[in-house]
Scaffold this active site. Sequence first.
Site, short mmCIF file in Angstrom:
data_model
loop_
_atom_site.label_atom_id
_atom_site.label_comp_id
_atom_site.label_asym_id
_atom_site.label_seq_id
_atom_site.Cartn_x
_atom_site.Cartn_y
_atom_site.Cartn_z
N LYS A 200 90.57 29.21 30.55
CA LYS A 200 89.30 29.80 31.01
C LYS A 200 89.17 31.16 30.35
O LYS A 200 89.99 32.05 30.56
CB LYS A 200 89.30 29.94 32.53
CG LYS A 200 88.02 30.59 33.04
CD LYS A 200 87.95 30.62 34.54
CE LYS A 200 86.67 31.27 35.01
NZ LYS A 200 86.56 31.29 36.47
N ARG A 210 77.19 34.12 38.15
CA ARG A 210 77.49 35.24 39.04
C ARG A 210 76.23 35.71 39.73
O ARG A 210 76.27 36.17 40.87
CB ARG A 210 78.16 36.37 38.24
CG ARG A 210 79.52 35.93 37.71
CD ARG A 210 80.19 37.00 36.87
NE ARG A 210 81.40 36.50 36.23
CZ ARG A 210 82.08 37.14 35.29
NH1 ARG A 210 81.67 38.32 34.87
NH2 ARG A 210 83.17 36.61 34.77
N LYS A 222 87.05 40.83 33.89
CA LYS A 222 88.09 39.85 34.23
C LYS A 222 89.08 39.65 33.09
O LYS A 222 89.79 38.64 33.06
CB LYS A 222 87.42 38.54 34.66
CG LYS A 222 86.50 38.70 35.88
CD LYS A 222 86.07 37.35 36.48
CE LYS A 222 85.29 37.55 37.78
NZ LYS A 222 84.96 36.26 38.45
N LYS A 253 86.99 26.02 29.42
CA LYS A 253 85.74 26.61 29.91
C LYS A 253 85.51 27.95 29.26
O LYS A 253 86.44 28.76 29.22
CB LYS A 253 85.87 26.78 31.43
CG LYS A 253 84.73 27.53 32.07
CD LYS A 253 85.04 27.78 33.52
CE LYS A 253 83.93 28.61 34.12
NZ LYS A 253 84.17 28.92 35.50
N SER A 279 77.08 28.07 33.09
CA SER A 279 75.71 28.50 33.42
C SER A 279 74.96 29.07 32.22
O SER A 279 73.77 28.80 32.05
CB SER A 279 75.76 29.50 34.56
OG SER A 279 76.58 30.61 34.23
N TYR A 318 75.50 21.26 34.81
CA TYR A 318 74.36 21.40 35.72
C TYR A 318 73.26 20.40 35.37
O TYR A 318 72.30 20.27 36.11
CB TYR A 318 73.82 22.84 35.66
CG TYR A 318 74.90 23.84 36.04
CD1 TYR A 318 75.24 24.03 37.37
CD2 TYR A 318 75.60 24.55 35.07
CE1 TYR A 318 76.26 24.90 37.72
CE2 TYR A 318 76.61 25.43 35.41
CZ TYR A 318 76.94 25.60 36.74
OH TYR A 318 77.95 26.46 37.08
C1 PBG Z 1 84.84 31.88 39.56
C2 PBG Z 1 84.10 30.95 38.69
C3 PBG Z 1 83.19 31.34 37.68
C4 PBG Z 1 82.63 30.17 37.19
C5 PBG Z 1 83.22 29.08 37.86
N1 PBG Z 1 84.14 29.60 38.78
C6 PBG Z 1 82.74 32.68 37.25
C7 PBG Z 1 83.72 33.67 36.80
O1 PBG Z 1 84.86 33.38 36.49
O2 PBG Z 1 83.31 34.84 36.77
C8 PBG Z 1 81.56 30.14 36.13
C9 PBG Z 1 80.75 28.91 36.02
C10 PBG Z 1 79.50 29.04 35.24
O3 PBG Z 1 79.19 30.07 34.59
O4 PBG Z 1 78.75 28.05 35.24
N2 PBG Z 1 86.16 31.72 39.76
#
Ligand code: PBG
Length: 328
Positions: A200, A210, A222, A253, A279, A318
Amino acid sequence: MEMMVRARRNRRSAAIRGLVRETRLAVEDLILPMFFHADAEDVAIDSMPGCTRWSVQGLLKEIMEVHDLGIRAVVLFPKIEDSLKNPQGSESANDHGLVPHLIREIKKRYPEMCVITDVALDPYNSDGHDGLVVRGCDGELKILNDETVEVLCRQALCHARAGADIVAPSDMMDGRVGAIRIALDEAGFEEVGIMSYTAKYASAFYGPFRGALDSAPKEGDKKTYQMDPGNVREAIRELLMDEEEGADIVMVKPAGAYLDVIARLRDETTLPIAAYQVSGEYLMIKAACASGWLDEKAVVLESLLGIRRAGADMILTYFAKDVARWIR
Ligand code: PBG
């Protein structure tokens, strides 16, 4: 011209193209991420046109439609009220909380639906980070690893008790997959699977998500736990750790900008691979299609086929409902 070989012969008709097609999309490959909150209203999400933050009732109605379309896997993302957030993220393990309630309601109606839950603290943590936060003497924020893992184990157990089929740790703490595996097994949940967010990345493509959950970090970023976008060997290192710790499914991801990472992991593992079309990827396609310059159906299907071709077995997207309709 004299040619022994002509590639175009295999593209001559739809029937022949169908015979020689190497990669396909099926409704069984799709996982729909769903947003919800404790409020009574269903709210359109500004940052993700076409997506809704559902009320409990609204989500249960929506699940009926999702199920009718043949989609058999969902992943749940709650927006937690501010009053329930604290630095310990303790609401994350509340058996009477929003997520366990919805898991039970979904499984009661559709026991065959695979319910996947996100394991991380960001929706519950008043700091908006995936783990517990302390401020070091240098004033810098630090995300505690081992202490966070304990909280994540409690969260995973809470989801398992409610009936989750698979828990999906998205927090990127070290050692959490193994710790969750042991915690689940000790509590008699050896059938509950772990879909690990293995690679990730610290990505700018998460912005609209978010916004949807009001879960952006209050301070800092992060980057001390999510991966650097320049790295692919490190993804393999994460993969080896997750395999050893008992992950059932490994995830990459985001998906679109990381197809090479999916392909590399495909070569390195026999485990199933999931990819998350996040997203920001969704929003880019939506926005471009709204201008009329791209054909939404064609572009969405092509983007997902590309992710499958790179080596992903399943895709969190989505667009899952649209795709289910289109490929029916
Ligand atoms: C949080 C989480 C995130 C997403 C899935 N789980 C956001 C992040 O890590 O800040 C993002 C999914 C997306 O952008 O569609 N643990």
